[in-house]
Design a protein around this motif. Structure first.
Motif, short mmCIF file in Angstrom:
data_model
loop_
_atom_site.label_atom_id
_atom_site.label_comp_id
_atom_site.label_asym_id
_atom_site.label_seq_id
_atom_site.Cartn_x
_atom_site.Cartn_y
_atom_site.Cartn_z
N LEU A 149 0.86 -1.20 0.00
CA LEU A 149 0.00 0.00 0.00
C LEU A 149 0.89 1.23 0.00
N THR A 150 0.53 2.23 -0.82
CA THR A 150 1.24 3.51 -0.76
C THR A 150 0.22 4.64 -0.71
N HIS A 151 0.66 5.77 -0.20
CA HIS A 151 -0.23 6.92 -0.01
C HIS A 151 0.38 8.12 -0.71
N CYS A 152 -0.44 8.93 -1.34
CA CYS A 152 0.00 10.11 -2.09
C CYS A 152 0.83 9.69 -3.30
N ASN A 153 1.67 10.57 -3.79
CA ASN A 153 2.58 10.22 -4.89
C ASN A 153 3.99 10.55 -4.47
N ALA A 154 4.78 9.51 -4.27
CA ALA A 154 6.20 9.66 -3.96
C ALA A 154 6.97 8.99 -5.09
N GLY A 155 6.62 9.39 -6.31
CA GLY A 155 7.20 8.77 -7.49
C GLY A 155 8.10 9.68 -8.27
N ALA A 156 8.28 9.36 -9.56
CA ALA A 156 9.13 10.17 -10.44
C ALA A 156 8.63 11.61 -10.47
N ASP A 184 -3.71 4.55 -2.42
CA ASP A 184 -4.77 5.38 -1.81
C ASP A 184 -5.04 6.56 -2.73
N GLU A 185 -6.29 6.92 -2.90
CA GLU A 185 -6.58 8.03 -3.83
C GLU A 185 -5.99 9.36 -3.34
N THR A 186 -5.93 9.54 -2.00
CA THR A 186 -5.28 10.72 -1.39
C THR A 186 -6.07 12.01 -1.62
N ARG A 187 -7.24 12.03 -0.99
CA ARG A 187 -8.03 13.27 -0.94
C ARG A 187 -7.28 14.30 -0.10
N PRO A 188 -7.37 15.60 -0.38
CA PRO A 188 -8.27 16.16 -1.39
C PRO A 188 -7.64 16.37 -2.78
N PHE A 189 -6.33 16.30 -2.89
CA PHE A 189 -5.69 16.68 -4.16
C PHE A 189 -5.58 15.50 -5.12
N LEU A 190 -5.81 14.28 -4.60
CA LEU A 190 -5.89 13.07 -5.42
C LEU A 190 -4.57 12.68 -6.11
N GLN A 191 -3.45 12.95 -5.42
CA GLN A 191 -2.15 12.58 -6.01
C GLN A 191 -2.05 11.08 -6.27
N GLY A 192 -2.67 10.29 -5.36
CA GLY A 192 -2.59 8.84 -5.52
C GLY A 192 -3.38 8.37 -6.73
N ALA A 193 -4.61 8.88 -6.85
CA ALA A 193 -5.48 8.47 -7.96
C ALA A 193 -4.92 8.96 -9.30
N ARG A 194 -4.53 10.23 -9.32
CA ARG A 194 -4.16 10.82 -10.61
C ARG A 194 -2.73 10.51 -11.03
N LEU A 195 -1.80 10.52 -10.07
CA LEU A 195 -0.38 10.47 -10.43
C LEU A 195 0.26 9.10 -10.18
#
Ligand code: MRU
Length: 342
Positions: A149-156, A184-195
């Protein structure tokens, strides 16, 4: 993989992370003020990425001065340091640019400007290298068959490239381990869902998008074997700030006996702070919570709180993955030994 940010012909190019994955729009920034606004508006986001953007913004601002002016240089640094308060990497990168400026005294204006541009590019290069090393160390903690499981976007997109938490996931995947990721989708900015989902799918990694309130359900069912997240600031006792919602995930992981790892380079550490209580937490605009895709989802007059980060106490952390190795408890002592006095 597209670069998060690029210095090109004395311009800074960055992909608009607010629009991904639906639209791939690039901005060409010509002034340091435009860079500062891009960080504030989260066109670029993620702790290491905003540090790199600030360093490039300083190099660009100084180049645009056309002559040496220390006060103007310091004003540019000051403006960029006011963009976002939580991620240590931003202040670390700005300090590095100030040190480069001071160590270039005695050089011509043109040479100083070149040195500042080179330093910003070096910060970016080093970041990618550190991410790859973190990936190798982190991979040793991942087992074949794991669901992570990961939360937010800690990617490239959040770094110079490759990613911190997603770097660990990438390293495990490319080493041949069969893994699945729950993002995780990561509300409210949705970094997980989008990125995060966008990045992982591009690499062919089996990815499931879940809404933030589903993590406990899957942990209880025994589906999640590890949690790996990034960090915006890690302090001397191992407490760390990361995207809002990380703390809840950490508490859930402990309850279910699931290892919880944080991946971050040394530029994220702030050993001047003793506990997480001292980390400044950014409060962002109410519309990020109130409005989704241009549509208001609650009464206009409702009061809203929107802290962008939370702090997870180090007792919830199984290990901190850095480019120098995996730091285990006791954190106070081991962080000092591995990261040293910065
Ligand atoms: O508000 P953001 O999108 O800048 O927050 C980003 C995060 O919280 C990331 O998890 C963190 O910066 C680590 S990125 C390698």
């Amino acid at each position: 993989m597209l670069p998060t940010i690029e210095w090109k012909d004395d311009r800074i190019i960055m992909v608009d992370q607010r629009k991904l994955p639906v639209e791939e729009i690039y901005h060409e920034l010509k002034t340091f003020e435009e860079v500062a606004e891009a960080i504030e508006k989260m066109i670029i986001r993620g702790a290491p990425a905003i540090g790199i953007a600030a360093a490039m913004g300083i190099a660009l601002g100084y180049k645009n001065l056309g002559k040496d002016d220390k006060n103007a240089f310091l004003n540019i640094c000051e403006r960029l340091s006011k963009t976002r308060p939580t991620a240590k990497n931003l202040f670390w990168a700005i300090d590095r640019m100030k040190i480069k400026y001071e160590s270039s005294q005695g050089k011509s204006y043109g040479e100083k400007s070149k040195a500042l541009i080179e330093e910003a590019l070096e910060i970016e290069r080093e970041d990618v290298e550190m991410n790859k090393k973190m990936g190798e160390f982190g991979n040793s903690l991942i087992d074949n068959g794991d669901t992570i499981l990961t939360h937010c976007n800690a990617g490239a997109l959040a770094t110079g490239g490759y990613g911190t938490a997603l770097g660990v996931i990438r390293a495990a995947h490319f080493s041949g381990k069969k893994i699945r990721v729950f993002a995780d989708e990561t509300r409210p900015f949705l970094q997980g869902a989008r990125l995060t989902t966008w990045e992982l799918l591009k690499d062919g990694i089996e990815t499931y998008l879940i809404s933030d309130n589903m993590a406990g359900f899957f942990m209880k069912k025994g589906e999640i074997k590890k949690v790996v997240v990034g960090a915006d600031r890690i302090v001397a006792n191992g407490d760390f700030a990361n995207k809002i919602g990380t703390y809840s995930v950490a508490v859930l992981a402990k309850e279910h006996g699931i290892p919880f790892y944080v991946a971050a380079p040394y530029s994220t550490f702030d050993l001047s702070l003793r506990s997480g209580e001292e980390i400044p937490i950014e409060e962002r605009n109410r519309n990020e919570v109130l409005v989704i895709n241009g549509k208001r989802i609650a009464p206009e007059e409702v009061k809203i709180k929107n802290p962008a980060f939370d702090v997870t106490p180090s007792r919830y952390v199984s290990g901190i993955i850095t480019e120098k190795g995996v730091i285990l408890p006791p954190y106070e002592e081991n962080i000092k030994n591995i990261i040293g006095d910065k």
